[in-house]
Design an enzyme around this catalytic site. Structure first.
Site, PDB file in Angstrom:
ATOM      1  N   ARG A  28      28.857  12.211  -2.097  1.00  0.00           N
ATOM      2  CA  ARG A  28      28.673  11.304  -0.953  1.00  0.00           C
ATOM      3  C   ARG A  28      27.730  10.151  -1.273  1.00  0.00           C
ATOM      4  NH1 ARG A  28      30.029  13.816   4.121  1.00  0.00           N
ATOM      5  NH2 ARG A  28      32.060  14.696   3.667  1.00  0.00           N
ATOM      6  N   ARG A  32      26.618   6.630   4.475  1.00  0.00           N
ATOM      7  CA  ARG A  32      25.786   6.153   5.575  1.00  0.00           C
ATOM      8  C   ARG A  32      24.290   6.081   5.325  1.00  0.00           C
ATOM      9  NH1 ARG A  32      27.956   9.797  10.259  1.00  0.00           N
ATOM     10  NH2 ARG A  32      27.788  11.257   8.528  1.00  0.00           N
ATOM     11  N   ARG A  41      30.489  -1.057   7.627  1.00  0.00           N
ATOM     12  CA  ARG A  41      31.075  -0.192   8.649  1.00  0.00           C
ATOM     13  C   ARG A  41      30.918  -0.755  10.065  1.00  0.00           C
ATOM     14  NH1 ARG A  41      32.718   2.636  10.788  1.00  0.00           N
ATOM     15  NH2 ARG A  41      32.103   4.807  10.946  1.00  0.00           N
ATOM     16  N   ASP A  77      38.578  10.168   1.507  1.00  0.00           N
ATOM     17  CA  ASP A  77      38.258  11.428   2.178  1.00  0.00           C
ATOM     18  C   ASP A  77      39.252  12.481   1.716  1.00  0.00           C
ATOM     19  OD1 ASP A  77      36.385  12.358   4.510  1.00  0.00           O
ATOM     20  OD2 ASP A  77      38.289  13.376   4.800  1.00  0.00           O
ATOM     21  N   TYR A 150      40.626  22.553   8.170  1.00  0.00           N
ATOM     22  CA  TYR A 150      40.607  21.470   9.160  1.00  0.00           C
ATOM     23  C   TYR A 150      41.921  21.410   9.942  1.00  0.00           C
ATOM     24  CZ  TYR A 150      36.240  19.741   7.244  1.00  0.00           C
ATOM     25  OH  TYR A 150      34.930  19.632   6.868  1.00  0.00           O
TER      26      TYR A 150
HETATM   27  O1  CP3 Z   1      31.230  11.251  -2.270  1.00  0.00           O
HETATM   28  C1  CP3 Z   1      31.526  10.066  -1.990  1.00  0.00           C
HETATM   29  O2  CP3 Z   1      30.689   9.138  -1.967  1.00  0.00           O
HETATM   30  C2  CP3 Z   1      32.986   9.721  -1.782  1.00  0.00           C
HETATM   31  C3  CP3 Z   1      33.464   9.741  -0.482  1.00  0.00           C
HETATM   32  C4  CP3 Z   1      33.788  11.040   0.239  1.00  0.00           C
HETATM   33  C5  CP3 Z   1      33.837  11.078   1.656  1.00  0.00           C
HETATM   34  N1  CP3 Z   1      34.294  12.289   2.035  1.00  0.00           N
HETATM   35  C6  CP3 Z   1      33.479   9.936   2.513  1.00  0.00           C
HETATM   36  C7  CP3 Z   1      33.204  10.156   3.940  1.00  0.00           C
HETATM   37  C8  CP3 Z   1      34.159  12.300  -0.222  1.00  0.00           C
HETATM   38  C9  CP3 Z   1      34.224  12.818  -1.641  1.00  0.00           C
HETATM   39  C10 CP3 Z   1      34.489  13.075   0.927  1.00  0.00           C
HETATM   40  C11 CP3 Z   1      34.990  14.458   0.825  1.00  0.00           C
HETATM   41  C12 CP3 Z   1      35.007  15.282   2.031  1.00  0.00           C
HETATM   42  N2  CP3 Z   1      35.373  14.914   3.291  1.00  0.00           N
HETATM   43  C13 CP3 Z   1      34.713  16.676   2.019  1.00  0.00           C
HETATM   44  C14 CP3 Z   1      34.371  17.497   0.816  1.00  0.00           C
HETATM   45  C15 CP3 Z   1      32.951  17.345   0.421  1.00  0.00           C
HETATM   46  C16 CP3 Z   1      31.945  17.926   1.370  1.00  0.00           C
HETATM   47  O3  CP3 Z   1      31.109  17.152   1.861  1.00  0.00           O
HETATM   48  O4  CP3 Z   1      31.970  19.145   1.610  1.00  0.00           O
HETATM   49  C17 CP3 Z   1      34.861  17.120   3.347  1.00  0.00           C
HETATM   50  C18 CP3 Z   1      34.630  18.529   3.851  1.00  0.00           C
HETATM   51  C19 CP3 Z   1      35.292  16.005   4.135  1.00  0.00           C
HETATM   52  C20 CP3 Z   1      35.628  15.985   5.576  1.00  0.00           C
HETATM   53  C21 CP3 Z   1      34.761  15.009   6.286  1.00  0.00           C
HETATM   54  N3  CP3 Z   1      34.975  13.637   6.319  1.00  0.00           N
HETATM   55  C22 CP3 Z   1      33.599  15.263   7.041  1.00  0.00           C
HETATM   56  C23 CP3 Z   1      32.994  16.647   7.257  1.00  0.00           C
HETATM   57  C24 CP3 Z   1      33.127  14.033   7.516  1.00  0.00           C
HETATM   58  C25 CP3 Z   1      31.918  13.791   8.375  1.00  0.00           C
HETATM   59  C26 CP3 Z   1      30.840  13.609   7.378  1.00  0.00           C
HETATM   60  C27 CP3 Z   1      29.531  13.194   7.936  1.00  0.00           C
HETATM   61  O5  CP3 Z   1      28.729  12.868   7.037  1.00  0.00           O
HETATM   62  O6  CP3 Z   1      29.306  13.181   9.140  1.00  0.00           O
HETATM   63  C28 CP3 Z   1      33.991  13.032   7.037  1.00  0.00           C
HETATM   64  C29 CP3 Z   1      33.876  11.569   7.251  1.00  0.00           C
HETATM   65  C30 CP3 Z   1      33.362  10.833   6.065  1.00  0.00           C
HETATM   66  N4  CP3 Z   1      33.875  10.978   4.807  1.00  0.00           N
HETATM   67  C31 CP3 Z   1      32.305   9.868   6.021  1.00  0.00           C
HETATM   68  C32 CP3 Z   1      32.211   9.429   4.701  1.00  0.00           C
HETATM   69  C33 CP3 Z   1      31.311   8.370   4.143  1.00  0.00           C
HETATM   70  C34 CP3 Z   1      31.493   9.363   7.205  1.00  0.00           C
HETATM   71  C35 CP3 Z   1      32.314   8.273   7.814  1.00  0.00           C
HETATM   72  C36 CP3 Z   1      31.544   7.233   8.561  1.00  0.00           C
HETATM   73  O7  CP3 Z   1      31.143   6.216   7.940  1.00  0.00           O
HETATM   74  O8  CP3 Z   1      31.362   7.376   9.774  1.00  0.00           O
END
Ligand code: CP3
Length: 342
Positions: A28, A32, A41, A77, A150
């Site tokens: 990640r 954010r 964003r 994602d 999910y």
């Molecule tokens: O790592 C990185 O920088 C690459 C980007 C990336 C995102 N999601 C961006 C994202 C990666 C590799 C993921 C994978 C992902 N997404 C996973 C596996 C890794 C982990 O964290 O366990 C999972 C379970 C998801 C599902 C998901 N998508 C969740 C749980 C969320 C909310 C996350 C939060 O931080 O609240 C997302 C949305 C998401 N994916 C965001 C980002 C940057 C937040 C979006 C926003 O800007 O509002």
């Protein structure tokens, strides 16, 4: 497929080389906690950013420019390939599935799209990053068991109880779903490699929710299929499962080249299990919320424990949204100056 940047520090370590310095990137790392991400964003939704190659490539590179990480993980994602199967997904900010999949009919209705139909914008983003990015690009996807969590639950959850109940109550439907997700994952990950990804990581964030028998039945066969299908590319395959210490024998038997581990056990305790394969991890992301002295001390501890084999420095899970930028810079600084004993 372009050169996979074999001479880069990240790829060398991913291929099992016990490098003098540990390469570093953070799960990640684009997101954010970065003001430049928040600025973008404010003008674009998360989905729009993911689906617009110029924006996705720009966001992917933001943390590289600021901190000089050794690898860039594609900004996307794990849910990205699923709309092509006919699933309606929103982000708020985590994924929300408006019509959760709860019946065999719903599973049967899911399409197996042709590779060109699966998130073509991702291929374009990876190509752009491979062409103009300074570091190797890591492509990624979700493991079938984590994607299914999910899809069946309908969104994030602390224990995914409906999902875990469904696996036991409707095993045939669950297998049919996992089967389709594995097929689509193979196409999606292959597409990213062909577009220029230098490695691919499979995120199995929720594998640890399951007992060993459920993981053996619903997780392992599909991971085997995906990881084996990618073997011929000769690109490192990374498998990351949070909280999976009780599944470790099964995890170690998977055909992956790199294993991501969380902070619950020191890296040194995994060496006998993973043999000569690379270990990636495992600073607790919560440490980055503390003071700089704590950060420097704990980063050094992880580096010391990571010696004795190939190590890619990372967090044990994604970076927290409120992480101070100075702490990330301090962590990278300690990692850069640490000479590993080999
Ligand atoms: O790592 C990185 O920088 C690459 C980007 C990336 C995102 N999601 C961006 C994202 C990666 C590799 C993921 C994978 C992902 N997404 C996973 C596996 C890794 C982990 O964290 O366990 C999972 C379970 C998801 C599902 C998901 N998508 C969740 C749980 C969320 C909310 C996350 C939060 O931080 O609240 C997302 C949305 C998401 N994916 C965001 C980002 C940057 C937040 C979006 C926003 O800007 O509002």
């Amino acid at each position: 497929m372009k050169a996979v940047r074999r001479d880069s520090l990240y790829v060398r370590a991913a291929r099992g080389e016990n490098t003098q310095h540990a390469p570093v990137w953070f799960m990640r790392q684009a997101g954010r906690y970065l003001p430049e991400y928040l600025e973008l964003r404010a003008k674009h939704s998360f989905w729009d950013a993911v689906r617009t190659p110029e924006l996705a490539a720009e966001i992917t590179l933001q943390p590289i420019r600021r901190f000089g990480f050794d690898a860039a993980i594609l900004f996307s994602d794990i849910m990205t390939p699923l709309p092509a199967m006919g699933v309606d997904i929103e982000f708020a900010p985590g994924p929300v599935i408006n019509e959760p999949i709860r019946t065999i009919r719903a599973v049967e209705a899911l399409r197996i799209p042709e590779v060109e139909e699966i998130a073509p914008f991702v291929a374009e983003t990876v190509r752009e990053l491979d062409r103009n990015g300074p570091v190797p690009v890591i492509g990624f996807g979700g493991a079938p068991l984590t994607l299914a969590a999910y899809l069946i639950q309908g969104g994030g959850s602390k224990d995914f109880a409906e999902f875990r109940g469904f696996l036991r109550a409707e095993p045939a439907a669950a297998h049919a779903l996992m089967d389709k997700l594995a097929d689509v994952s193979i196409r999606y990950l292959s597409m990213q490699i062909e577009a220029g990804a230098s490695a691919v990581q499979v995120f199995d964030s929720w594998a640890g929710l399951h007992g060993a028998e459920v993981f053996a039945e619903f997780g392992v066969p599909y991971l085997q299929r995906i990881l084996s299908a990618l073997a011929s590319y000769d690109v490192p395959r990374v498998y990351f499962a949070l909280h999976s210490q009780h599944l470790i024998e099964q995890v170690a038997a998977l055909p992956a080249d790199v294993f991501g581990v969380d902070w619950r056990r020191p890296i040194s305790s995994y060496r006998s299990t993973f043999g000569t394969r690379t270990i990636q991890g495992n600073l607790d992301p919560a440490i980055l919320l503390g003071g700089t002295d704590l950060v420097r001390r704990e980063v050094e501890r992880v580096l010391v424990e990571g010696q004795g084999g190939a190590h890619i420095f990372n967090l044990g899970h994604g970076i927290h949204r409120t992480t101070p930028l100075d702490n990330v810079a301090a962590a990278v600084d300690v990692i850069r100056s640490f000479e590993r004993e080999r």
